[in-house]
Design a protein around this motif. Structure first.
Motif, short mmCIF file in Angstrom:
data_model
loop_
_atom_site.label_atom_id
_atom_site.label_comp_id
_atom_site.label_asym_id
_atom_site.label_seq_id
_atom_site.Cartn_x
_atom_site.Cartn_y
_atom_site.Cartn_z
N SER A 44 0.83 -1.20 0.00
CA SER A 44 0.00 0.00 0.00
C SER A 44 0.87 1.25 0.00
CB SER A 44 -0.92 0.01 1.22
OG SER A 44 -0.15 0.16 2.41
N GLY A 53 0.55 3.60 2.08
CA GLY A 53 0.89 3.86 3.47
C GLY A 53 2.14 3.11 3.91
N GLY A 93 -0.15 -1.99 9.24
CA GLY A 93 -0.11 -0.57 9.53
C GLY A 93 -1.04 -0.23 10.68
N GLU A 102 -3.78 1.42 10.84
CA GLU A 102 -5.21 1.23 10.58
C GLU A 102 -5.59 -0.25 10.61
OE1 GLU A 102 -2.97 0.94 6.86
OE2 GLU A 102 -3.01 2.39 8.49
N GLU A 103 -4.71 -1.11 10.04
CA GLU A 103 -5.01 -2.54 10.04
C GLU A 103 -4.89 -3.12 11.45
OE1 GLU A 103 -5.96 -6.35 8.63
OE2 GLU A 103 -6.25 -4.33 7.82
N ARG A 159 -11.03 2.33 4.68
CA ARG A 159 -11.03 1.30 5.71
C ARG A 159 -10.98 2.04 7.04
NH1 ARG A 159 -6.72 -0.18 2.75
NH2 ARG A 159 -5.31 0.07 4.53
N ALA A 207 -8.01 4.28 7.70
CA ALA A 207 -7.21 4.53 6.50
C ALA A 207 -8.11 5.03 5.38
CB ALA A 207 -6.49 3.27 6.05
N GLU A 239 -7.70 6.53 1.30
CA GLU A 239 -6.92 6.90 0.12
C GLU A 239 -7.83 7.72 -0.78
OE1 GLU A 239 -4.02 2.94 -0.08
OE2 GLU A 239 -5.27 3.51 -1.79
N TRP A 256 -4.81 7.73 12.18
CA TRP A 256 -5.35 7.57 10.82
C TRP A 256 -4.22 7.70 9.82
CZ3 TRP A 256 -10.43 6.90 8.95
CH2 TRP A 256 -11.40 6.75 9.95
N LEU A 257 -4.30 6.90 8.77
CA LEU A 257 -3.37 7.00 7.65
C LEU A 257 -4.16 7.46 6.44
CD1 LEU A 257 -0.53 6.51 6.54
CD2 LEU A 257 -1.25 4.22 5.88
N ILE A 258 -3.86 8.66 5.99
CA ILE A 258 -4.58 9.25 4.86
C ILE A 258 -3.56 9.60 3.79
CG2 ILE A 258 -6.06 11.14 4.11
CD1 ILE A 258 -7.17 11.28 6.93
#
Length: 594
Positions: free
Chosen positions: A363, A365, A406, A408-409, A493, A496, A498, A525-527
């Motif tokens: 990904s 991220g 990551g 988020e996961e 997700r 996360a 994208e 958060w991963l954006i």
């Protein structure tokens, strides 16, 4: 000669075999190292002599040609750019163009294919009306005043008196003030050409009175073409991959590339092609194919094979810091290939394909986190007393983190009760938390990634629509407007997002959204912004629906009849009227059971 001098007993003077012939007479001596003294280095030999020879500066040349052809020639020019892109060369070409004169041409021109009356003297730096100065050695205000004293005098031979001041940012404040008055009201026979590598150090008052040209870094493929031209002219052969290595190492500087080519030519045997391996050794670079293999091993979570590959490179003389730089470059290339495609990578197709495959398998991220870890590792390698050991530790850390989920996961797994650690790697050595760190590593990782408790209870967002609803609920109007207008969702997700940014999106939109969602939800958060493939933004969807509704209404028979009945009428706006709620009085009577 006297007779006694010829007697058999007479002693002949002692003969030096290196400086006298067999009779002791001196012989003419060939100049020592005549060939080396006559040799001109490539960077000087192939210095551009016309504007058409300038590589990578087409925009500047086009602007200058238009200015000269229309007679709108500035009285001062500011040339800025990194080393080796052609600032001083351009300044000398400008001096020639301003004073160009032949039997047929008596006006400034950029067409310098034929040598003019003043060209040779200007090129050799001996023309009395063209003064080339280094500001680094003349920073004092007294030097500038002495220089400007001659401005009021007309040129002796040429059309203009031209002052070329290199590294102008080195002048003192007083010197700039002394120069400013002349730039405000320059005599018509004087032109100034300034060159600098640090444009920010030049006062705005000076910049505002100059026509500024930013000489760009030259792209590697353009540098390669220049090097190919030189090798053909010199009658030497250099491997194509070696030329690309030089072009990339030059970092946009044509002069640096030519100097490295000069050094590379003498690496090989006369008459033989200079191989890329010799150039790689000359530049202190590791084998790119091997460092890509190293990158692949870390991404697969294989610390053992990765360390073995690095030690092999190190044994062949690869610099540990350069290896880390190569890994950083591979992470960047994989990210670019993921966003744009493998065609955007300037390297052999086989290598570009390998990096593109890495980018496609993980990904955005993950690649972003890897980049941050490599930056930190590179800094550690530079500061470590044992750089090779620092690389070993960095590879172990990177391989360990490669297959970990990551944030988020990990949060999703915590919420669902699934194990946080990743699955075992292909070799068994780069697996999840249990295989790497024993029984306690998964728990430790979970504690690190678990959200801190929030007093109100963190909201759980299950869709992008929930994100917009939360922003509206928190009444962050500016963020809501930007998200609705510029965010084109790609995937969502929990933890996360994208998205593809719409044109005009603020550069800090992702960071603002990360900060707010972390604050509101109590979880990281991963954006990430992607290159394309996003759906419509909410604003775009709303506008499209409005257009569809308008088109439908405009085709309605009743509306068409109204428009025909009132020529010139137009539909200004469309509003949806709320449906009236049925009152109790309007409700149908209930049937009696009787």
């Amino acid at each position: 000669m006297a007779d006694e001098d010829l007697s058999p007993d007479a002693e002949l003077p002692e003969r030096d075999p290196d400086t006298a012939d067999m009779f002791g007479a001196p012989v003419p001596q060939a100049p020592v190292a005549e060939a080396s003294a006559a040799y001109t280095v490539i960077a000087r030999k192939y210095r551009p002599r016309t504007f058409d020879d300038l590589y990578g500066q087409e925009a500047m040349v086009r602007t200058l040609k238009n200015a000269f052809s229309t007679g709108r020639i500035a009285h001062a020019f500011m040339l800025t750019g990194v080393r080796g892109v052609g600032k001083t060369t351009t300044a000398r070409l400008l001096a020639r163009a301003l004073n160009y004169e032949t039997d047929a041409i008596h006006e400034p021109t950029l067409d310098l294919r034929e040598e003019g009356r003043h060209c040779k003297a200007i090129i050799e730096g001996r023309h009395m009306d063209v003064l080339e100065l280094d500001a680094a050695s003349r920073t004092k205000v007294e030097d500038m005043r002495e220089l400007l004293d001659g401005v009021r005098y007309a040129p002796v031979e040429a059309r203009y008196k031209v002052y070329i001041i290199d590294e102008v940012h080195m002048l003192s404040t007083s010197s700039f003030n002394a120069l400013l008055k002349t730039l405000e009201e320059p005599p018509p026979h004087v032109k100034f050409i300034f060159a600098t590598t640090e444009i920010r150090k030049v006062p705005v008052t000076i910049l505002s009175r100059c026509q500024r040209f930013d000489l760009r870094r030259v792209e590697p493929d353009v540098i390669v073409k220049n090097l190919e031209m030189i090798t053909q002219a010199e009658g030497v052969r250099v491997d194509a991959e070696g030329l690309l290595l030089i072009a990339r190492a030059a970092e946009g500087s044509v002069r640096d590339a030519q100097s490295m080519l000069d050094q590379a030519i003498v690496q090989g045997e006369p008459g033989q092609t200079v191989p890329a391996a010799l150039i790689r050794d000359m530049l202190g670079l590791a084998d790119r194919a091997q460092t890509i293999t190293l990158f692949e091993q870390t991404m697969r979570g294989e610390p053992g094979p990765a360390i073995e590959t690095f030690r092999t490179l190190y044994g062949y003389g690869a610099d540990p810091g350069q290896v880390m730089l190569d890994l950083l470059e591979h992470a960047h290339s994989a990210s670019v290939a993921k966003a744009i495609g493998a065609h955007a990578l300037i390297m052999p197709k086989e290598q570009a394909g390998r990096l593109a495959a890495i980018g496609a398998s993980v990904s955005a991220g993950t690649l972003s986190r890897l980049w941050q870890m490599l930056l930190r590792a590179y800094d550690e390698v530079r500061r470590s007393p044992d750089p090779a050991a620092a690389v070993d530790m960095a590879l172990i850390r990177l391989a360990y983190a490669a297959d970990l989920p990551g944030p988020e996961e990990a949060l999703r797994r915590i919420q669902t009760g699934d194990p946080v650690g990743g699955a075992p790697g292909p070799s068994g050595g780069g697996g999840g938390g249990a295989s790497h760190g024993g029984g306690g590593s998964v728990t430790a990782q979970a504690r690190v990634l678990a959200p801190e408790p929030v007093a109100e209870g963190p909201p759980v967002l299950q869709s992008f629509a929930d994100v917009i609803a939360l922003i509206e609920k928190k009444r962050d109007i500016a963020l809501r407007l930007d998200v609705e207008r510029y965010v084109r969702p790609v995937s969502f997700r929990p933890g996360a997002i994208e998205f593809e940014p719409a044109p005009g999106a603020p550069a800090n939109l992702a960071q603002r959204l990360i900060g707010r969602l972390r604050e509101w939800t109590g979880q990281p958060w991963l954006i990430a912004a992607q290159g394309g493939g996003g759906a419509e933004s909410q604003w775009e969807r709303q506008k499209r629906e409005e257009r569809d509704i308008r088109a439908e209404i405009e085709q309605d028979p009743f509306i068409l009849s109204v428009m025909r009945s009132f020529p010139g009428a137009e539909i200004v706006s469309i509003r949806n009227l709320p449906t009236p709620e049925a009152s109790p009085a309007d409700a149908p009577p209930e049937d009696d059971e009787d």
